[in-house]
Design an enzyme around this catalytic site. Structure first.
Site, PDB file in Angstrom:
ATOM      1  N   ARG A 248     -13.512 -31.549   6.567  1.00  0.00           N
ATOM      2  CA  ARG A 248     -12.044 -31.329   5.822  1.00  0.00           C
ATOM      3  C   ARG A 248     -11.303 -32.211   6.400  1.00  0.00           C
ATOM      4  NH1 ARG A 248     -15.049 -32.116   2.132  1.00  0.00           N
ATOM      5  NH2 ARG A 248     -14.978 -31.159  -0.150  1.00  0.00           N
ATOM      6  N   ASP A 272     -14.076 -39.450   8.766  1.00  0.00           N
ATOM      7  CA  ASP A 272     -14.500 -39.198   7.041  1.00  0.00           C
ATOM      8  C   ASP A 272     -13.112 -38.880   6.058  1.00  0.00           C
ATOM      9  OD1 ASP A 272     -15.618 -41.073   4.980  1.00  0.00           O
ATOM     10  OD2 ASP A 272     -16.449 -39.008   4.207  1.00  0.00           O
ATOM     11  N   GLU A 277      -4.923 -37.240   1.750  1.00  0.00           N
ATOM     12  CA  GLU A 277      -5.836 -38.054   1.441  1.00  0.00           C
ATOM     13  C   GLU A 277      -4.926 -38.528  -0.309  1.00  0.00           C
ATOM     14  OE1 GLU A 277     -10.192 -36.811   0.799  1.00  0.00           O
ATOM     15  OE2 GLU A 277      -9.986 -36.516   3.084  1.00  0.00           O
ATOM     16  N   HIS A 301     -13.330 -41.050   3.410  1.00  0.00           N
ATOM     17  CA  HIS A 301     -14.507 -39.884   2.827  1.00  0.00           C
ATOM     18  C   HIS A 301     -15.719 -40.509   1.252  1.00  0.00           C
ATOM     19  CE1 HIS A 301     -13.280 -35.681   1.402  1.00  0.00           C
ATOM     20  NE2 HIS A 301     -14.706 -35.729   2.130  1.00  0.00           N
ATOM     21  N   ALA A 303     -18.574 -40.187   3.182  1.00  0.00           N
ATOM     22  CA  ALA A 303     -19.552 -39.523   3.723  1.00  0.00           C
ATOM     23  C   ALA A 303     -21.194 -38.860   2.822  1.00  0.00           C
ATOM     24  CB  ALA A 303     -19.932 -38.655   4.643  1.00  0.00           C
ATOM     25  N   TRP A 304     -20.311 -38.699   1.833  1.00  0.00           N
ATOM     26  CA  TRP A 304     -21.504 -37.808   1.030  1.00  0.00           C
ATOM     27  C   TRP A 304     -22.196 -39.265  -0.111  1.00  0.00           C
ATOM     28  CZ3 TRP A 304     -20.490 -39.356  -4.958  1.00  0.00           C
ATOM     29  CH2 TRP A 304     -19.270 -40.050  -4.694  1.00  0.00           C
TER      30      TRP A 304
END
Length: 335
Positions: A248, A272, A277, A301, A303-304
């Protein structure tokens, strides 16, 4: 909106379907439901949209104490988070009202671990920096860009078999990452808690910072982990160290990081996540022309994001909501 007079007819409000589509629920009798879906929701729209909700589904949208007051969301009984992290939800306010909070852990473990390795390779081999130099026409000007890959120690990039990987955060992502890295030939260290004596199988945090050539951060954000990596840690690292952050924003002190990269105290950074953000040149030191000559690799952001991650999120969300209605307990309770 008119309130239903049937207590068994639930209003489920999904506030961020842009990220993950909502699954079809098979609620136990006597429950029925109405689903209201919003692709994106701004913070100033939350109160209006959850006014008569029994259950809300969200991912990263802030759900703070002001919208959790009984006069704002009187029917609210559950917050279902489609993510592992719950730092955007005011857990204390939920606890005070008896609102159940559930998350969806480990659903993205494989994707995030693979993304961490992608960022590692990109940073270790200066992929983004080399791309920038090639596109700027620097290759024919210089004849070779080989030296762009050298670390602050003046040596070429290391291969996996030479790396010592320090993993900070040994949950689902950390475990997948450790197994994969060992397969690539890396030596793997698992960090103990900062400031504590390391337990068996763990390496003291300060020792890991000093001895690792690659450090991957995959731990939750909390008051204890804010600025976990700052000036002191950066100065203690090896000059050829690469840091990868898939946790995070806020866990790495971005100002101290950029200073360390400019001073060539570490070799590179792949991330990431960001302190603010969506990240931009207006709100992040990691975006814009000032870092064009630094070995920094940035992704937004994501990566998931993977097909099996979405399937896992849907399964876990169903298990949480349907389980809570069946037994009074979601499968993955947080509060």
């Amino acid at each position: 909106m008119a309130h239903s007079t049937n207590p068994n007819h639930l209003i489920i409000v999904a506030l961020e379907t842009f990220f993950v589509p909502v699954p079809k629920f098979d609620l136990p009798a006597p429950y029925t439901y109405e689903l209201r879906e919003y692709s994106r929701t701004r913070p100033d729209q939350v109160a209006e949209r959850i006014g008569d909700a029994d259950i809300i589904i969200m991912t990263v949208l802030p759900v703070r104490a002001d919208v959790l007051r009984p006069e704002v969301s009187p029917r609210l009984k559950m917050v279902s988070v489609v993510a592992s992290g719950t730092d955007s939800v005011d857990l204390a306010a939920c606890r005070d009202r008896g609102i159940v909070v559930a998350n969806t852990p480990h659903c993205n473990a494989v994707s995030v671990a693979e993304h961490a390795l992608a960022l590692y390779f990109a940073a270790r081999r200066s992929v983004a920096l080399s791309h920038t130099l090639v596109q700027a026409g620097r290759w024919p000007q210089s004849g070779t860009l080989q030296k762009a890959l050298d670390g602050p120690d003046g040596k070429p990039p290391r291969t996996c078999r030479e790396e010592t990987l320090g993993i900070v955060g040994y949950g689902g992502v950390g475990k997948v990452l450790a197994a994969t890295a060992k397969g690539l030939g890396m030596k793997v260290l698992i960090a103990g808690r900062k400031g504590s004596t390391a337990s068996e199988g763990r390496t003291a945090f300060d020792t890991l910072i000093r001895e690792s050539s690659v450090i991957v951060l995959c731990l939750p954000r909390s008051p204890e982990t804010l600025n976990l990596i700052s000036k002191a840690e950066l100065e203690a690292m090896k000059p050829y160290a690469v840091i990868v952050n898939v946790s995070r924003g806020g866990i790495v002190d971005e100002k101290a990081l950029v200073e360390a990269l400019k001073a060539r105290k570490i070799a590179g950074y792949g991330t990431d996540v960001y302190e603010q953000e969506p990240a931009s040149a207006e709100n992040s030191l990691l975006v814009g022309p000032d870092i064009a000559d630094l070995n920094v690799v940035t992704t937004p952001h994501v990566a998931w994001c993977a097909s099996d991650t979405i399937a896992n999120y849907n399964r876990a969300t169903k298990e949480n909501i349907e389980g809570w209605l069946s037994t009074g307990q979601p499968k993955y309770p947080v509060v």
